[in-house]
Design a protein around this motif. Structure first.
Motif, PDB file in Angstrom:
ATOM      1  N   ARG A 219       0.812  -1.223   0.000  1.00  0.00           N
ATOM      2  CA  ARG A 219       0.000   0.000   0.000  1.00  0.00           C
ATOM      3  C   ARG A 219       0.837   1.260   0.000  1.00  0.00           C
ATOM      4  O   ARG A 219       0.372   2.320  -0.440  1.00  0.00           O
ATOM      5  N   GLY A 221       3.590   1.905  -1.728  1.00  0.00           N
ATOM      6  CA  GLY A 221       4.085   2.275  -3.061  1.00  0.00           C
ATOM      7  C   GLY A 221       5.591   2.496  -3.155  1.00  0.00           C
ATOM      8  O   GLY A 221       6.042   3.233  -4.037  1.00  0.00           O
ATOM      9  N   PRO A 290       4.505   7.576  -2.020  1.00  0.00           N
ATOM     10  CA  PRO A 290       3.430   7.438  -3.019  1.00  0.00           C
ATOM     11  C   PRO A 290       2.407   6.360  -2.652  1.00  0.00           C
ATOM     12  O   PRO A 290       2.189   5.402  -3.400  1.00  0.00           O
ATOM     13  N   SER A 291       1.736   6.520  -1.517  1.00  0.00           N
ATOM     14  CA  SER A 291       0.788   5.522  -1.020  1.00  0.00           C
ATOM     15  C   SER A 291      -0.433   5.398  -1.929  1.00  0.00           C
ATOM     16  O   SER A 291      -0.808   6.328  -2.641  1.00  0.00           O
ATOM     17  N   SER A 292      -1.077   4.239  -1.832  1.00  0.00           N
ATOM     18  CA  SER A 292      -2.354   4.068  -2.526  1.00  0.00           C
ATOM     19  C   SER A 292      -3.515   4.571  -1.678  1.00  0.00           C
ATOM     20  O   SER A 292      -4.587   4.870  -2.197  1.00  0.00           O
ATOM     21  N   TYR A 293      -3.303   4.666  -0.346  1.00  0.00           N
ATOM     22  CA  TYR A 293      -4.331   5.234   0.529  1.00  0.00           C
ATOM     23  C   TYR A 293      -3.715   5.633   1.859  1.00  0.00           C
ATOM     24  O   TYR A 293      -2.907   4.895   2.425  1.00  0.00           O
ATOM     25  N   THR A 313       0.692  11.127  -3.141  1.00  0.00           N
ATOM     26  CA  THR A 313      -0.301  10.811  -4.166  1.00  0.00           C
ATOM     27  C   THR A 313      -1.670  11.333  -3.723  1.00  0.00           C
ATOM     28  O   THR A 313      -1.892  11.622  -2.559  1.00  0.00           O
ATOM     29  N   CYS A 315      -4.440  10.342  -2.503  1.00  0.00           N
ATOM     30  CA  CYS A 315      -4.806   9.064  -1.879  1.00  0.00           C
ATOM     31  C   CYS A 315      -5.609   9.244  -0.601  1.00  0.00           C
ATOM     32  O   CYS A 315      -5.590   8.374   0.276  1.00  0.00           O
ATOM     33  N   GLN A 332      -1.974   8.369  -8.459  1.00  0.00           N
ATOM     34  CA  GLN A 332      -1.516   7.086  -7.941  1.00  0.00           C
ATOM     35  C   GLN A 332      -0.980   6.214  -9.072  1.00  0.00           C
ATOM     36  O   GLN A 332      -1.407   6.308 -10.215  1.00  0.00           O
ATOM     37  N   SER A 333      -0.021   5.370  -8.735  1.00  0.00           N
ATOM     38  CA  SER A 333       0.484   4.312  -9.636  1.00  0.00           C
ATOM     39  C   SER A 333       1.022   4.862 -10.950  1.00  0.00           C
ATOM     40  O   SER A 333       0.937   4.195 -11.982  1.00  0.00           O
TER      41      SER A 333
END
Length: 389
Positions: A219, A221, A290-293, A313, A315, A332-333
């Motif tokens: 999560r 990143g 750079p977390s996804s949440y 991010t 997020c 994100q990503s």
């Protein structure tokens, strides 16, 4: 100056192997203590049977015995026990009731409880004979981690709370299905701006030093950050990355850095003490995660208190405080966007004023600012309770 007596009841907390776990609960309590409140902790330290069988993180077996300690004037009364999955909320509730009785007998009856996270401190608080405020921090709502049998208990915890708080607007939206239409107030985590401070001077780049700190899981990143770093290095950028933290992805990340040919530009620092995190932030030029949440993102705020610009991010939590004056938000990503943004910070590093970044944090997330918000809520709850509302 308030004379309220507040009892914190967290769903997770520090213990010997992980002394930094739940540090933001303790920092919030210390901020309230400095504002004149009497603050204590009760903590039902409940372990799962699987963890006990593997002996992961356990120094001594749980015997449902209470222990009392003190940290910077904060009394902590805890009970170490164990539970199977469906029994967890009931074991927590029984333990919390026992701890409340012990705490009240020794240190006086609190005016109210401040429970942190519905699963399971909030549920336990809903069965205790005191009014309570419930702050939510958990990522599990976004990730769909609540089981069907758990949802009615979580709704009860929010419904019976005298005030519902969330650490970010994004998290407030995530818990809407469980709050029965009742209002949710936003109160961020507090950051110790007396501890996290800029260095007397920061070395001029190059090299341009990046720092990140996180549990090393998917999560967060970090793999994306390594790929962005490789892109920058291939294009001649003199960049290094320090990574603070441990987690299940560490070995895979070490191998990825090697496969990308950047192992000599990446330093895995391991699990850092609070002092170690501050030192790494003071030696860096940019904080990137750079977390996804993120429900909030306290590491970004700590970095900003040290005068660092940040890259996050879009997020959740960081969208509420990362502005063009303190850093950048990226999709994100997207490793190309991340690499481009890191390059932009490097090229335009002179436009970020570390003192202004720090002042922004002190105004919004410093001890005084957050304590003032909480005291206003506590006094409202206690006043309404006294009037029978």
């Amino acid at each position: 100056m308030s004379d309220l007596h507040i009892l914190f009841l967290p769903s997770w907390y520090s213990y010997s192997r992980f002394p930094m776990q739940g540090i933001f609960f303790k920092e919030q309590a210390l901020a309230l203590q400095r504002a004149g409140l009497k603050v204590g902790f009760i903590y039902p330290e409940i372990w799962g049977v699987r963890t006990l069988l593997t002996s992961t993180g356990i120094d001594d077996p749980p015997r449902f015995q209470t222990s009392i300690s003190e940290y910077d004037g904060l009394v902590e009364v805890r009970l170490k026990g164990m539970a199977l999955g469906p029994t967890w909320p009931w074991v927590t509730t029984w333990s919390a009731r026992r701890l409340l009785e012990e705490y009240s007998r020794r240190f006086g009856r609190p005016d109210l409880i401040h429970a942190h996270v519905a699963v399971w401190a909030g549920v336990a608080a809903s069965y205790l004979p005191l009014p309570y405020v419930l702050t939510e921090h958990w990522t599990g709502y976004r990730e769909g981690l609540l089981g069907l049998w758990q949802k009615p208990l979580v709704r009860r915890a929010f419904r019976k709370a005298q005030a519902r708080l969330a650490v970010s607007s994004a998290l407030a939206r995530d818990i809407e299905p469980y709050t029965n239409g009742l209002p949710v107030e936003i109160v961020p985590n507090v950051v110790d701006t007396e501890f996290f401070v800029p260095p007397p001077s920061r070395p001029n780049p190059p090299p341009f030093r990046l720092f990140t700190a996180a549990i090393l899981n998917q999560r967060k990143g970090i793999d994306l950050l390594l790929r962005a770093l490789a892109h920058l290095i291939r294009n001649g950028q003199d960049v290094v990355l320090d990574i603070g933290g441990e987690g299940p992805e560490r070995e895979a990340l070490v191998l990825l850095a090697r496969d990308l040919g950047i192992a000599d530009r990446v330093n895995f620092l391991g699990l850092l003490s609070r002092e170690g995190v501050r030192k790494a932030m003071q030696e860096a030029h940019l904080f990137v995660l750079p977390s996804s949440y993120e429900t909030f993102g306290v590491a970004y705020i700590e970095a900003m208190a040290c005068g660092l610009p940040v890259i996050a991010t879009r997020c959740g939590g960081p969208e509420g405080f990362v502005t063009p004056d303190v850093g950048y938000l990226v999709p994100q990503s997207d490793e190309n966007a991340l690499a481009t943004t890191i390059h932009d910070v490097f090229v335009n590093y002179h436009r970020f004023d570390g003192n202004e970044i720090r002042c922004y944090v002190v105004r919004r997330f410093g001890s005084d600012a957050v304590a003032k918000k909480l005291i206003t809520i506590y006094e409202r709850v206690v006043s309404r309770r006294a009037m029978g509302c």
